[in-house]
Design an enzyme around this catalytic site. Structure first.
Site, mmCIF file in Angstrom:
data_model
loop_
_atom_site.group_PDB
_atom_site.id
_atom_site.type_symbol
_atom_site.label_atom_id
_atom_site.label_comp_id
_atom_site.label_asym_id
_atom_site.label_seq_id
_atom_site.Cartn_x
_atom_site.Cartn_y
_atom_site.Cartn_z
ATOM 1 N N ASP A 14 0.783 -1.243 0.000
ATOM 2 C CA ASP A 14 0.000 0.000 0.000
ATOM 3 C C ASP A 14 0.813 1.291 0.000
ATOM 4 O O ASP A 14 0.468 2.256 0.690
ATOM 5 C CB ASP A 14 -0.965 0.016 1.190
ATOM 6 C CG ASP A 14 -1.834 -1.227 1.272
ATOM 7 O OD1 ASP A 14 -1.875 -2.009 0.304
ATOM 8 O OD2 ASP A 14 -2.467 -1.428 2.317
ATOM 9 N N LYS A 76 -7.140 -4.828 -2.722
ATOM 10 C CA LYS A 76 -7.767 -5.353 -1.513
ATOM 11 C C LYS A 76 -8.598 -4.295 -0.803
ATOM 12 O O LYS A 76 -8.382 -3.104 -0.969
ATOM 13 C CB LYS A 76 -6.700 -5.914 -0.560
ATOM 14 C CG LYS A 76 -5.741 -4.876 -0.018
ATOM 15 C CD LYS A 76 -4.642 -5.535 0.810
ATOM 16 C CE LYS A 76 -3.696 -4.544 1.424
ATOM 17 N NZ LYS A 76 -4.272 -3.660 2.426
ATOM 18 N N CYS A 108 -2.090 -1.957 7.911
ATOM 19 C CA CYS A 108 -2.003 -2.985 6.873
ATOM 20 C C CYS A 108 -0.734 -3.832 6.972
ATOM 21 O O CYS A 108 -0.786 -5.044 6.776
ATOM 22 C CB CYS A 108 -2.127 -2.344 5.497
ATOM 23 S SG CYS A 108 -3.753 -1.583 5.227
#
Length: 180
Positions: A14, A76, A108
């Site tokens: 991310d 996701k 995350c």
């Protein structure tokens, strides 16, 4: 346990266009992650990217995404990149060791690491290549990951373990390009 190039995958979590500006030392996280990504590619270590709700947070930074095949990118909504099991279907997802960099360390990254450990994977978190909005959150997350069984490493530790020895063509190329 040592990190092995033929048993590990680099997972970049991310590092996205709209998230990066709010990450403390975000430019440094991007730089260190990019360095590690390029070294992995040079040594034939698979690289996977995850993107948290890219519709809202944008894609992975263009500096990291270049040269990464679409099938190596996991879109996701869950915070953990490992929870759904889709990660393990991607090229390199079947390997036993995961080298982790990305954002946010306490969300995350942490949840992915915990799920990978629970699954029995060996997990190595690259300290200078993970980031959060607040330093205290990053510090706590690293402590929790270490307590859970992850190994906290530096980017050079990873690359020198991938190389295993000096005197090879790979070592000379990596040394010239990456080690200053």
């Amino acid at each position: 346990m040592r990190i092995k190039a033929n048993d590990s995958t680099l997972l970049v979590i991310d590092i996205q266009e709209r998230l990066l500006p709010v990450i403390q030392d975000g430019e440094s996280v991007l730089e260190h992650s990019g360095w590690l990504l390029r070294a992995a590619q040079r040594l034939g270590v698979p690289v996977l990217l995850s993107e948290q709700y890219s519709k809202g947070l944008g894609p992975t930074s263009a500096r990291l995404r270049e040269g990464i095949a679409a099938e190596a990118i996991l879109e996701k909504l869950e915070f953990s990149a490992a929870r759904s099991g889709e990660l393990f279907k991607l090229p390199g997802g079947e390997r036993g060791q995961f080298i982790i960099c990305g954002c946010e360390t306490h969300v995350c990254v942490l949840q992915t690491v915990l799920d990978l450990l629970q699954r029995g994977n060996q997990v190595f978190v690259v300290e200078e290549a993970v980031g959060s909005r607040r330093a205290a959150d990053k510090k706590l997350a690293l402590k929790r990951m270490r307590q859970a069984g992850a190994t906290i490493v530096s980017r050079e530790m990873v690359v020198f373990e991938w190389l295993e020895k000096a005197g090879t063509d790979e070592f000379r190329a990596i040394s010239k390009e990456f080690i200053r």
